[in-house]
Structure formats: structure tokens, C-alpha cells
Design a protein around this motif. Structure first.
Motif, PDB file in Angstrom:
ATOM      1  N   ASP A  79      23.782 -11.387-104.222  1.00 15.12           N
ATOM      2  CA  ASP A  79      23.689  -9.930-104.308  1.00 15.12           C
ATOM      3  C   ASP A  79      24.953  -9.238-103.831  1.00 15.12           C
ATOM      4  O   ASP A  79      24.941  -8.023-103.604  1.00 15.12           O
ATOM      5  CB  ASP A  79      22.485  -9.424-103.499  1.00 15.12           C
ATOM      6  N   TYR A  80      26.053  -9.981-103.720  1.00 19.69           N
ATOM      7  CA  TYR A  80      27.309  -9.378-103.298  1.00 19.69           C
ATOM      8  C   TYR A  80      27.810  -8.433-104.393  1.00 19.69           C
ATOM      9  O   TYR A  80      27.877  -8.804-105.567  1.00 19.69           O
ATOM     10  CB  TYR A  80      28.337 -10.469-103.001  1.00 19.69           C
ATOM     11  N   ALA A  81      28.179  -7.204-104.005  1.00 16.16           N
ATOM     12  CA  ALA A  81      28.619  -6.200-104.975  1.00 16.16           C
ATOM     13  C   ALA A  81      30.095  -6.405-105.295  1.00 16.16           C
ATOM     14  O   ALA A  81      30.967  -6.128-104.474  1.00 16.16           O
ATOM     15  CB  ALA A  81      28.388  -4.788-104.430  1.00 16.16           C
ATOM     16  N   VAL A  82      30.376  -6.905-106.519  1.00 12.01           N
ATOM     17  CA  VAL A  82      31.767  -7.091-106.958  1.00 12.01           C
ATOM     18  C   VAL A  82      32.378  -5.735-107.270  1.00 12.01           C
ATOM     19  O   VAL A  82      33.489  -5.417-106.841  1.00 12.01           O
ATOM     20  CB  VAL A  82      31.810  -8.020-108.186  1.00 12.01           C
ATOM     21  N   THR A  83      31.662  -4.926-108.038  1.00 13.54           N
ATOM     22  CA  THR A  83      32.065  -3.547-108.318  1.00 13.54           C
ATOM     23  C   THR A  83      30.819  -2.685-108.203  1.00 13.54           C
ATOM     24  O   THR A  83      29.708  -3.204-107.992  1.00 13.54           O
ATOM     25  CB  THR A  83      32.661  -3.410-109.724  1.00 13.54           C
ATOM     26  N   ASP A  84      30.995  -1.399-108.350  1.00 10.74           N
ATOM     27  CA  ASP A  84      29.857  -0.491-108.273  1.00 10.74           C
ATOM     28  C   ASP A  84      28.868  -0.792-109.392  1.00 10.74           C
ATOM     29  O   ASP A  84      29.198  -0.702-110.579  1.00 10.74           O
ATOM     30  CB  ASP A  84      30.323   0.962-108.387  1.00 10.74           C
ATOM     31  N   ASP A  87      38.309  -4.080-115.588  1.00 14.50           N
ATOM     32  CA  ASP A  87      39.518  -4.423-114.829  1.00 14.50           C
ATOM     33  C   ASP A  87      39.201  -4.679-113.360  1.00 14.50           C
ATOM     34  O   ASP A  87      39.828  -5.523-112.716  1.00 14.50           O
ATOM     35  CB  ASP A  87      40.538  -3.280-114.944  1.00 14.50           C
ATOM     36  N   ALA A  88      38.229  -3.940-112.825  1.00 18.25           N
ATOM     37  CA  ALA A  88      37.884  -4.125-111.418  1.00 18.25           C
ATOM     38  C   ALA A  88      37.307  -5.518-111.180  1.00 18.25           C
ATOM     39  O   ALA A  88      37.577  -6.156-110.155  1.00 18.25           O
ATOM     40  CB  ALA A  88      36.886  -3.052-110.977  1.00 18.25           C
ATOM     41  N   GLN A  89      36.506  -6.011-112.123  1.00 16.20           N
ATOM     42  CA  GLN A  89      35.934  -7.344-111.998  1.00 16.20           C
ATOM     43  C   GLN A  89      37.033  -8.401-112.062  1.00 16.20           C
ATOM     44  O   GLN A  89      37.044  -9.362-111.296  1.00 16.20           O
ATOM     45  CB  GLN A  89      34.903  -7.557-113.093  1.00 16.20           C
ATOM     46  N   LYS A  90      37.967  -8.215-112.980  1.00 19.23           N
ATOM     47  CA  LYS A  90      39.082  -9.171-113.085  1.00 19.23           C
ATOM     48  C   LYS A  90      39.905  -9.174-111.808  1.00 19.23           C
ATOM     49  O   LYS A  90      40.302 -10.226-111.297  1.00 19.23           O
ATOM     50  CB  LYS A  90      39.956  -8.800-114.280  1.00 19.23           C
ATOM     51  N   GLU A  91      40.175  -7.968-111.293  1.00 23.29           N
ATOM     52  CA  GLU A  91      40.996  -7.858-110.087  1.00 23.29           C
ATOM     53  C   GLU A  91      40.321  -8.543-108.900  1.00 23.29           C
ATOM     54  O   GLU A  91      40.973  -9.150-108.056  1.00 23.29           O
ATOM     55  CB  GLU A  91      41.246  -6.371-109.774  1.00 23.29           C
ATOM     56  N   TRP A  92      38.974  -8.429-108.842  1.00 25.06           N
ATOM     57  CA  TRP A  92      38.252  -9.056-107.721  1.00 25.06           C
ATOM     58  C   TRP A  92      38.435 -10.571-107.749  1.00 25.06           C
ATOM     59  O   TRP A  92      38.669 -11.194-106.704  1.00 25.06           O
ATOM     60  CB  TRP A  92      36.767  -8.697-107.809  1.00 25.06           C
TER      61      TRP A  92
END
Length: 596
Positions: free
Chosen positions: A167-172, A144-149
Motif C-alpha cells: 500500500d505504499y503510495a508511489v504517486t498520488d 513521469d512521476a512513476q518512472k522517476e520513482w
């Protein structure tokens, strides 16, 4: 350092000769060094100009690539058919949805083939959580965090464009590159540009890393240099060459070229040692010539010194030793020229002077020493100590504590005063000695004043002439403390400044002096500063007042030299302070003062 050089220059002929030879070589040395450094500057400036030209050409090429890709993204994001298919399909995967996604994937593939710098194009469909990509077809995002991003990025961009690093961190634990299977920077923008009620569909255009690197790779001048493409925040988007390291302005040449299209910049860093390889050899030869010239200067000056200046210096040292009282001085020489005649004449003169002093002055000195020892022998310290000790025990037997303490302090005072004929004590010993006298005075005045000692650690071991402070302290008690019934204060301080001068200050909180009296005292002390040493005893015998101050200043001048000072400061109603300034340059040898 400058003072040491000036001292050596004025006192040593060899030092002056060497300095003159070096002074002759100095213009040639400076011109050679200037020529070498100028050539390095010219080489550096030419390298910077060449690099700026190459970076400008590469930056223009990159601007065209980014501009073309942005135009392609505009066409895709504004395609009505593609936007309609995205808006019509929901979360269910019906045959119509699969056909619609296939059509979208076909259109994206056609766009990829248009520009060789594009590696893949992806579209994120939030309704189905599907990421449609020309690289792997399509997949649903699991978290869900990836979708929200993705949704937030589409809403945040609006009709604008943003770029994201691989290398941008989408989620942890999950980067953008891992999520989209790309190894380079990507362009992000929302779909359906011309619809204000657009859904959160997001277009992702990824660049080909190898193709972008090929644009700047050819600009690398050496294997130790590097070129980096960075954004407005200073983040490195692409880099080729040696890995990034801390920038050292003194060791690296850094050239930066700003983009005229965007806020990005190209930066090339090259070690300066690679630029200066040839000039460093020239500078090494220059230093070798300078070193050889200095060796020749020292050699020639030593030859001249040995032949001419050495006998003069030997004669000067003999005169200095004779002036210091070494009457048996003899300067050896085997020269037969004018210098030999001069040295032999000096030896004869020293011999005659020694004979005259032994025949006349030394006899008088022995007579005076004999008389002094005779007078000193009349004083029997043991008789004084034993008598005071008897009085002390008698006072203890009758419980007269004040009397016994006064006698004990007086006994200690005389014991230190007559201590083996010593003329000097350390500051620490002098304060202990002075404290016995002050304790007697405190008992006498019923403890109506207190004493504070502010002795710096640096000054404790410095030798001080015996009984030098007692007259000053006595004046402070008589004129400052005698009229006080309580709250009297006497402060004794000592410190060293600049390792050359010892300061001792005695101050009280008594009534002070009137301005007229203070001016008179200072004038008398200034008058003593102007007198010669031989005139102290004669004029002091005729003086009618200020006996204590005159005695202290006279002894200071005789023992420490003309630089010794005594200053009196006073404010009516607030107190008086006496400051002793004594020149000091290291531990004074006390051997001459013992046993006299």
C-alpha cells in the motif's frame, strides 16, 4: 476518610465489633486473593514462554525465506548477460530489443520457480520505461512521476536492498501494489551490482502473501488474537487474525520477537480474558466466599450489638442529651437485667438534677434576665435615631456637608448596632456596619487615609460576633493613621482555609511597633490563651492597658471557644497587622442570638 473511620471506631461499639470480625477474616481473604492472583501470574508467564518459543521458530523460518530470496536477487542483479541486454537496449522497440526482453523474462521465470515464496519478479528498464514482469509480461509505465520513482529508488539503494509495502503510495492515487499487480511486500535492489557506472535498472522481487501468512497463521491461539510482521519503523507488513486495534496493556497480552537476521519483528497480541477464562471462575468463587463471610460478620456483630452494646449506646445518648441541657430526658427500657437497672438509675438521677436546677439556678437566671431587660429598656433607639436625623437635616439646611455625612454615618452605625438585639451579623453585614464608622474617622482625619476591603466570596455569609472588629480598627486608626498627613492605608481582609477556620486580618501602614512593645503585647495575649473562661472578666478589670485587644480576645474565647486566636504582627517603620483566627464548621445557628 481515615479520620471518619477512626471517629466511628472510637465512638460506636457496633462499628468496632464489625471491624474485629473483619480483622479475623482478613488473613484468609488475603491468602485466597493472593493464591488466585498467583495462579493468574503463573498462567500468564507460561503463555508468554510458549508464545515466545513459537514466534522464535516462525521468525527463524521467515529469516531463512528472506535470506534465500535476497541471495536469488543477488544472482539476478549480478547476471552479466542480463545486465548487458538491459544496458544495450534503448528506447526504441526493435526486434533485437523484443528478443532481449524475452530472454530476460525467461530467466526471471526460471528464478521464480526456484523459490515457492516468490510470487513474481520484475525488472524496470528506464531507457524504454518498460516494466518486465513474470506475472504479465511487460508494460510501459504511463506517468513521469512513476518512472522517476523507480529511477530514484534504484539510485538511492545502490548495492543495498530495501523492502516496500503493497500500500505504499508511489504517486498520488497510485500505490506500489496497483503499479506492479502484487498483494504482498516486495524486495527492491539495483541491477548490475558490480558496475560502478550502472544504469538505473531496478529489480523487484515480490513475495507470495499466502505463503508468508501460512508460516505464521498456525501460531494463532484463538480467533480474537492477531500476529503482525513489522519493520524497523513499526509499519505492519503482514498481519493475520483479528484486525489491528489500539493496544491496551491492561486487556491484552503482547509478545514480540526480534529477528536475528534483520531489524524486523513478529508481534502476537491476545486478549487476556481468553487466558484467564478458567482462573476467572475460581476468582468468582473466591469473591462469593468473601462476600458471604462479610455478611456473616455483619450479622454476628449486629446480634452481639443488639444484646449488649445497644443499651449501653442508648444510655450514652441519654447522657449526651442531658449534658446538652435537655433536663427532661427519659431513656425508655423494658429490660430487667443489669442494663435495665443502670438505665432506671440514670432516669432517677436526671429527674433529681432537673428539680435542683429549676429550684435554684433557673430562679437566678430569671432574675438576671429581668435585670438585663430592664437596663436595655432604658435605651430608646428611636429617640437616638430621631435626634440624629434632626441634626442631619439641620446640617443639610446650612450646607455643612461634612457634618451631615458624619451624622448620617453615625446614625447608620447606631441603627445597625442596636438592630433588634442581634448578637451576630454576617461578614458582609459587619463590613457595611464597619464602613460607617470608618467613614466618620476619614472625615475626622480629613481623608488622610484610605480603606481597602479584600473579602473572599466564601467568607461573606459567615456569621461574626457584633462589633468584634471595631476595637481592632480603632487601634489601627489611632496608633497607625493619626500621625499621617496623607497616603495612609488600612486593609481589611477575610478568607476561609480548609473549610474549618475563618481568618480576618486588619493591617495598616503606620509607624509600627518596637520589638519590646510587640513582645509585651504578644505575651499578654498568650497569657489570656492559657486562662480559663471564668477568669477573663476578673483579670481584665484589673488590667491597665490593651483594653481593646483584651476585650476582643475575651469575647472571641467566650463565644467561639478556646481555639479562637488573636495574633499581632508589626515591623517598625512599616506597619502593624492583627490576625483573628476563628474556628468555623458550617453556618452557625443564629436563632439563640436573636431577641436577647
Amino acid at each position: 476518610m481515615i479520620r471518619w473511620i477512626m471517629n466511628r471506631f472510637s465512638h460506636h461499639i457496633q462499628f468496632r465489633l464489625t471491624g474485629y470480625f473483619i480483622l479475623i477474616l482478613l488473613p484468609l481473604v488475603l491468602i485466597s486473593l493472593f493464591a488466585v492472583e498467583k495462579s493468574r501470574d503463573i498462567l500468564y508467564n507460561q503463555a508468554v514462554q510458549r508464545t515466545e518459543t513459537a514466534l522464535s521458530s516462525a521468525m527463524n523460518h521467515l529469516d531463512l525465506v528472506f535470506q534465500n530470496v535476497e541471495e536469488i536477487s543477488t544472482l539476478i542483479a549480478g547476471d552479466p548477460a542480463m545486465n548487458a541486454l538491459l544496458n544495450e537496449n534503448g528506447s526504441d522497440f526493435s526486434p533485437q530489443s523484443i528478443l532481449a526482453f524475452s530472454y530476460i523474462l525467461e530467466q526471471l521465470s526460471n528464478s521464480v520457480s526456484v523459490n515457492r515464496y516468490i510470487s513474481q519478479i520484475s525488472v524496470y528498464h528506464p531507457a524504454s520505461s518498460m516494466l518486465i514482469s513474470t506475472h504479465y509480461g511487460g508494460k510501459q509505465l504511463p506517468g513521469d512521476a512513476q518512472k522517476e520513482w523507480f529511477v530514484e529508488t534504484a539510485r538511492h539503494n545502490g548495492t543495498g536492498i530495501s523492502y516496500v509495502k503493497v500500500d505504499y503510495a508511489v504517486t498520488d492515487g497510485v500505490t506500489f501494489g496497483q503499479l506492479t499487480n502484487t498483494d504482498s511486500i516486495s524486495l527492491l535492489r539495483a541491477m548490475d551490482l558490480y558496475n560502478s557506472d550502472r544504469q538505473a535498472n531496478l529489480l523487484v522481487v515480490s513475495f507470495s502473501k499466502n505463503k508468508l501468512l501460512n508460516i505464521i497463521k498456525t501460531l494463532l491461539p484463538s480467533e480474537n488474537s492477531r500476529i503482525a510482521l513489522s519493520n524497523e519503523q513499526g509499519e505492519v507488513l503482514l498481519e493475520v487474525g483479528k484486525p489491528s486495534a489500539p493496544h491496551l496493556p491492561d486487556q491484552d497480552m503482547t509478545v514480540t520477537m526480534e529477528s536475528s537476521y534483520s531489524t524486523w519483528r513478529l508481534t502476537m497480541v491476545q486478549p487476556k480474558r481468553e487466558l484467564y477464562q478458567e482462573t476467572d471462575q475460581l476468582r468468582l468463587f473466591t469473591f462469593a466466599i468473601i462476600g458471604l463471610s462479610l455478611i456473616l460478620a455483619f450479622t454476628v456483630s449486629w446480634v452481639v450489638y443488639s444484646g449488649i452494646a445497644s443499651p449501653v449506646l442508648k444510655l450514652a445518648k441519654g447522657m449526651r442529651r442531658l449534658g446538652n441541657g435537655e433536663l427532661g430526658i427519659h431513656v425508655s427500657t423494658n429490660r430487667k437485667d443489669e442494663f435495665g437497672f443502670l438505665i432506671q438509675s440514670f432516669n432517677r438521677m436526671a429527674m433529681v438534677q432537673k428539680r435542683l436546677i429549676e429550684d435554684h439556678y433557673e430562679q437566678q437566671l430569671r432574675l438576671k434576665t429581668t435585670e438585663l431587660r430592664f437596663l436595655q429598656s432604658q435605651i430608646n433607639p428611636h429617640f437616638l435615631y430621631n435626634t440624629l436625623d434632626s441634626i442631619y437635616w439641620m446640617a443639610k439646611n446650612y450646607d455643612a456637608e461634612e457634618i451631615s455625612e458624619m451624622v448620617m454615618n453615625l446614625s447608620s452605625f447606631f441603627r445597625l448596632s442596636l438592630n433588634k438585639g442581634r448578637q451576630v451579623f454576617t461578614i458582609e453585614e459587619s463590613i457595611v456596619h464597619l464602613n460607617y464608622y470608618l467613614r466618620i474617622q476619614q472625615l475626622r482625619f480629613m481623608d488622610n487615609f484610605r480603606v481597602e476591603y479584600r473579602i473572599s466570596e466564601r467568607s461573606k455569609r459567615i456569621p461574626l460576633l457584633k462589633l468584634l472588629l471595631q476595637p481592632i480598627v480603632e487601634n489601627a486608626i489611632i496608633h497607625g493613621m493619626e500621625g499621617k498627613e496623607s497616603d495612609g492605608c488600612l486593609v481589611i481582609s477575610s478568607w476561609v482555609e480548609q473549610e474549618r477556620t475563618l481568618f480576618i486580618r486588619v493591617e495598616d501602614n503606620g509607624p509600627g511597633m518596637e520589638e519590646e512593645r510587640l513582645q509585651y503585647i504578644q505575651q499578654e495575649l498568650d497569657h489570656m490563651d492559657l486562662r480559663k473562661v471564668s477568669a477573663y472578666s476578673q483579670e481584665d478589670e484589673q488590667a491597665k492597658d490593651l483594653f481593646g485587644l483584651r476585650n476582643v480576645l475575651s469575647r472571641m474565647k467566650l463565644y467561639y471557644g478556646p481555639e479562637a486566636r488573636l495574633t499581632v504582627q508589626s515591623v517598625w517603620g512599616e506597619g502593624t497587622a492583627v490576625l483573628l483566627s476563628i474556628p468555623w464548621e458550617g453556618e452557625r445557628d443564629e436563632s439563640d442570638d436573636r431577641g436577647r
